[in-house]
Enzyme design. Structure first.
Site, mmCIF file in Angstrom:
data_model
loop_
_atom_site.group_PDB
_atom_site.id
_atom_site.type_symbol
_atom_site.label_atom_id
_atom_site.label_comp_id
_atom_site.label_asym_id
_atom_site.label_seq_id
_atom_site.Cartn_x
_atom_site.Cartn_y
_atom_site.Cartn_z
ATOM 1 N N LYS A 195 26.410 9.667 -2.415
ATOM 2 C CA LYS A 195 25.506 10.772 -2.224
ATOM 3 C C LYS A 195 26.138 11.875 -1.389
ATOM 4 C CE LYS A 195 21.460 7.678 -1.765
ATOM 5 N NZ LYS A 195 22.038 6.407 -1.270
ATOM 6 N N GLY A 196 27.113 11.520 -0.567
ATOM 7 C CA GLY A 196 27.636 12.428 0.443
ATOM 8 C C GLY A 196 28.041 13.815 -0.012
ATOM 9 N N GLU A 230 34.664 15.516 -2.767
ATOM 10 C CA GLU A 230 34.275 14.521 -1.775
ATOM 11 C C GLU A 230 33.827 15.192 -0.484
ATOM 12 O OE1 GLU A 230 33.387 11.742 -0.954
ATOM 13 O OE2 GLU A 230 34.624 10.084 -1.639
ATOM 14 N N ASP A 231 32.943 14.532 0.230
ATOM 15 C CA ASP A 231 32.548 15.016 1.543
ATOM 16 C C ASP A 231 33.664 14.776 2.558
ATOM 17 O OD1 ASP A 231 32.268 12.254 1.349
ATOM 18 O OD2 ASP A 231 30.206 12.204 2.093
ATOM 19 N N ASP A 249 38.242 9.138 4.649
ATOM 20 C CA ASP A 249 38.432 8.369 5.877
ATOM 21 C C ASP A 249 39.589 7.393 5.621
ATOM 22 O OD1 ASP A 249 38.162 6.921 8.211
ATOM 23 O OD2 ASP A 249 36.126 6.254 7.851
ATOM 24 N N LYS A 284 39.909 12.929 7.630
ATOM 25 C CA LYS A 284 40.207 12.325 8.937
ATOM 26 C C LYS A 284 41.705 12.081 8.993
ATOM 27 C CE LYS A 284 35.849 10.145 10.035
ATOM 28 N NZ LYS A 284 35.129 8.889 10.332
ATOM 29 N N ASP A 288 25.988 10.989 6.197
ATOM 30 C CA ASP A 288 24.877 10.293 6.836
ATOM 31 C C ASP A 288 25.338 9.261 7.854
ATOM 32 O OD1 ASP A 288 25.960 8.464 4.844
ATOM 33 O OD2 ASP A 288 24.211 7.210 5.279
ATOM 34 N N PHE A 290 33.143 9.666 14.215
ATOM 35 C CA PHE A 290 32.163 9.520 13.142
ATOM 36 C C PHE A 290 31.293 10.766 13.110
ATOM 37 C CE2 PHE A 290 28.489 8.071 10.816
ATOM 38 C CZ PHE A 290 29.074 7.342 9.799
ATOM 39 N N VAL A 291 31.294 11.450 11.976
ATOM 40 C CA VAL A 291 30.563 12.710 11.870
ATOM 41 C C VAL A 291 29.375 12.587 10.915
ATOM 42 C CG1 VAL A 291 32.478 14.224 12.506
ATOM 43 C CG2 VAL A 291 32.224 13.503 10.122
HETATM 44 P P1 IMP Z 1 36.729 5.906 2.886
HETATM 45 O O1 IMP Z 1 36.689 5.000 1.674
HETATM 46 O O2 IMP Z 1 36.998 5.124 4.145
HETATM 47 O O3 IMP Z 1 37.678 7.069 2.728
HETATM 48 O O4 IMP Z 1 35.278 6.458 3.121
HETATM 49 C C1 IMP Z 1 34.645 7.149 2.153
HETATM 50 C C2 IMP Z 1 33.183 7.359 2.407
HETATM 51 O O5 IMP Z 1 32.762 6.809 3.654
HETATM 52 C C3 IMP Z 1 32.875 8.827 2.508
HETATM 53 O O6 IMP Z 1 32.710 9.400 1.241
HETATM 54 C C4 IMP Z 1 31.624 8.809 3.348
HETATM 55 O O7 IMP Z 1 30.502 8.576 2.517
HETATM 56 C C5 IMP Z 1 31.817 7.646 4.274
HETATM 57 N N1 IMP Z 1 32.327 8.090 5.591
HETATM 58 C C6 IMP Z 1 33.583 8.004 6.061
HETATM 59 N N2 IMP Z 1 33.678 8.530 7.293
HETATM 60 C C7 IMP Z 1 32.446 8.981 7.606
HETATM 61 C C8 IMP Z 1 31.904 9.677 8.753
HETATM 62 O O8 IMP Z 1 32.557 10.000 9.752
HETATM 63 N N3 IMP Z 1 30.576 9.967 8.682
HETATM 64 C C9 IMP Z 1 29.791 9.655 7.613
HETATM 65 N N4 IMP Z 1 30.263 9.033 6.527
HETATM 66 C C10 IMP Z 1 31.577 8.700 6.514
HETATM 67 MG MG MG Z 2 30.691 9.522 0.422
#
Ligand code: IMP
Ligand code: MG
Length: 183
Positions: A40-41, A96-97, A100, A128, A156, A149-150
């Site tokens: 959803k982000g 993508e939002d 991470d 990040k 969310d 964490f944002v």
């Molecule tokens: P990744 O797989 O670790 O890169 O994370 C991907 C998803 O985790 C993002 O699309 C977000 O939905 C969520 N996410 C990662 N970091 C944050 C954060 O700081 N705040 C909120 N959601 C996050």
């Molecule tokens: Mg996301």
């Protein structure tokens, strides 16, 4: 509603998306562009970025889940909603939002690449820095940020704060309060 410290203001986000949109407009001129939002982000970034892209774009969405009720990545990615259409021969831009660990995107890129798009690139509002567990090439990045964490602007914490118009850093006591409501 307040998330704590403002990291990136609504004005800064809008300016950045205008710049990103102009670059995307230039890069995809004359090409069939399909923007794919990761739900959803990415729903807010997608809506605002798309209005700065001045091309006849098509849209689709995927929904994935990589988090439980925690602020750390689980490494487990599940496709909840796949694309509605074939992407063979299309220029696909994933929106993508935030990136991470990169695990979510890595999984998505792998599953889309085998469908033979003409090109496959990524636009992320936030990246990040230095925490990726896999190498991801991100063609368009809004803001590199630290490891905090944002929330806000689509992001969310346990389902809340997505509608904040800015990116904020969640205060720990607030995170603890919401997490306790959920346990
Ligand atoms: P990744 O797989 O670790 O890169 O994370 C991907 C998803 O985790 C993002 O699309 C977000 O939905 C969520 N996410 C990662 N970091 C944050 C954060 O700081 N705040 C909120 N959601 C996050
Ligand atoms: Mg996301």
């Amino acid at each position: 509603m307040d998330a704590g410290r403002v990291l990136i203001s609504a004005e800064e986000i809008d300016q950045k998306l205008e710049t990103m949109g102009a670059q995307i407009t230039e890069d995809y001129e004359g090409k069939d562009l399909l923007m794919v939002g990761v739900l959803k982000g990415a729903f807010i970034v997608m809506a605002d970025l798309a209005r700065h892209v001045h091309l006849p774009v098509e849209f689709d969405f995927m929904a994935v889940s990589s988090y439980g009720a925690a602020t750390k990545t689980s490494g487990v990615v599940r496709i909840i909603k796949d694309l509605d259409q074939e992407i063979a021969g299309k220029h696909v831009l994933i929106v993508e939002d935030i990136i991470d660990s990169g695990l979510t995107l890595n999984y998505l890129l792998k599953s889309l690449r085998v469908r033979r798009p003409a090109s496959l690139e990524v636009a992320a509002l936030l990246l990040k820095e230095g925490v990726q567990r896999v190498e991801i090439e991100t063609k368009y990045v809004g803001f590199p940020i630290g490891p905090e964490f944002v929330v806000g602007y689509g992001l969310d914490f346990v389902g809340k704060y997505r509608n904040l118009p800015y990116i904020g850093v969640l205060e720990e006591h607030e995170a603890a309060r919401i997490a306790s409501e959920w346990s």
